[in-house]
Enzyme design. Structure first.
Site, short mmCIF file in Angstrom:
data_model
loop_
_atom_site.label_atom_id
_atom_site.label_comp_id
_atom_site.label_asym_id
_atom_site.label_seq_id
_atom_site.Cartn_x
_atom_site.Cartn_y
_atom_site.Cartn_z
N TYR A 1 11.72 -15.34 -3.46
CA TYR A 1 12.21 -14.28 -4.33
C TYR A 1 13.57 -13.83 -3.81
CZ TYR A 1 13.01 -9.49 -5.74
OH TYR A 1 13.61 -8.35 -6.16
N ASP B 1 3.28 -13.78 -0.01
CA ASP B 1 3.64 -12.86 -1.10
C ASP B 1 2.71 -13.18 -2.26
OD1 ASP B 1 4.74 -11.54 -3.28
OD2 ASP B 1 6.79 -11.75 -2.56
N LYS C 1 4.52 -5.03 -10.18
CA LYS C 1 4.26 -6.08 -11.18
C LYS C 1 2.86 -5.93 -11.77
CE LYS C 1 8.17 -7.35 -9.35
NZ LYS C 1 9.43 -6.91 -9.83
#
Ligand code: PLP
Length: 372
Positions: free
Chosen positions: A99, A171, A196
């Site tokens: 990310y 993650d 999220k």
């Protein structure tokens, strides 16, 4: 208790003073001391602990099958705490397509603090082994990864890391504990941007680190949470706990809709390639099947066209909203390279979709008209 039941009930007894079915929101930043002074474990100040945060942390710990959780004001604040719990001079192994916010965190902040990092293809165990040196203390995994949905074998990497006394942090933002349990698969830490799927409605920012053991590494993360103070507000903790109650059912909807979208895109003349581990043709499918119980709501694809044509295709959507981030009930998509900035290696024709919970036929109709 099973996952759906835990999502609704876990942690509620933390707020045992009240008999309310819906836990009360406790906004007070301070708590009164006893006449004799305060004792260890008493609440004192909301940066150190708050009943809504305590409840959220028990809830996430239970869902992830962990020992303890520290929650943060954002996903990157959670990642920063993990990196800061290492020593300056330590070395971390990061995925090549990690990310991009975590890449920036290392480049702009943690490298100045003395953290060394190498970016490798974590789907290849040999590449990880080659990158290990005496200072390596952490292997960071993102599986499926953002935005290429590459799948890394969590048990295999955890075994290798164990042989070298290295911690593994996964993650788990994209799969959520509904689809993947990294700690059961051998990882030491499971990290979330709770912004999220946990939040699920694109209206809360947050992060969490869940530990398999309450060891000294986790104790350092806990102390950074309190001393550096990037903690979530009681209101966000309360809202997040409320949202998590429906997480298992939302994730099933995301999984089903994303599979429909991936299959549709796979058969589309203007699509060069689809990245989704749920497709049997996907290179990560076999490993994903072993470690995931659902393949998640994120799909990426390469549009058959230039950068400009790809941006135009994204611009033609009428239902799917043009936005970054992910995990909300509404479907969103974006030309990913534009969001990642100059040092991105993401292909110029890659589109990333966060498949929401609309009726799948409506999504396919919108995709059909936008892609031409
Ligand atoms: N991890 C992943 C996989 C993400 O997609 C994101 C955000 O997009 C983050 C971490 C960072 O989370 P936040 O934006 O809550 O800081």
């Amino acid at each position: 208790m099973r996952l759906e039941t835990k999502a609704i009930h876990a942690g509620l007894d933390v707020l045992k003073e009240s008999k309310a079915v819906v836990p009360p929101l406790q906004t007070s930043t301070i708590f009164e001391h006893d006449k004799e002074g305060h004792k260890p474990g008493d609440l004192t100040y909301t940066r150190a602990q708050n009943p809504n945060r305590a409840q959220l942390e028990v809830l996430i710990t239970d869902l992830e099958e962990g020992a303890a959780t520290a929650t943060f004001a954002s996903g990157v604040a959670a990642a920063a705490a993990v990196f800061q719990a290492l020593e300056p001079g330590n070395h971390v192994i990061m995925p090549q397509d990690v990310y991009h916010g975590n890449r920036l965190l290392i480049k702009q902040l943690m490298s100045r603090w003395g953290l060394q990092a190498d970016y490798v293809d974590t789907t290849d165990l040999n590449k990880i082994e080659e990158a290990i040196n005496k200072q390596t203390k952490l292997i960071w995994l993102e599986t499926p990864s953002n935005p290429l949905l590459l799948v890394t074998d969590i048990p295999a990497v955890s075994e290798l890391a164990g042989e070298h006394n290295i911690s593994v942090c996964v993650d788990n933002t994209w799969p959520t504990p509904v689809n993947q349990l990294p700690l059961e698969l051998g990882a030491d830490l499971s990290l979330h941007s709770t912004t999220k799927y946990f939040g699920g409605h694109s209206d809360i920012l947050g992060g969490a680190v869940v530990a398999r053991r309450e060891d000294s590494f986790f104790e350092r993360i806990r102390s950074i949470q309190i001393t550096a103070g990037a903690v979530p507000s009681p209101r966000d903790c309360w809202l997040l706990s409320r949202s998590i109650r429906t997480l298992p059912y939302r994730m099933r909807g995301h999984n089903e809709n994303a599979m429909r979208v991936a299959k549709f895109l796979q058969g589309h003349a203007n699509v060069e390639r689809v990245f989704y581990p749920g497709l049997e043709s996907d290179p990560g499918h076999e490993i994903a099947r072993n470690q995931m119980s659902g393949f998640g709501g994120m799909v990426s694809f390469l549009y058959r066209g230039t950068r400009e044509e790809t941006i135009q295709a994204v611009g033609r959507s009428m239902l799917i909203m043009r936005a970054t981030s992910l995990g909300g009930v509404e479907s969103t998509w974006e030309h990913r390279r534009s969001s990642e900035g100059d040092d991105s290696t993401t292909p110029q024709n890659l589109v990333r979709i966060s498949v929401g919970l609309e009726h799948p036929e409506d999504l396919l109709e919108d995709l059909a008209q936008a892609l031409g």
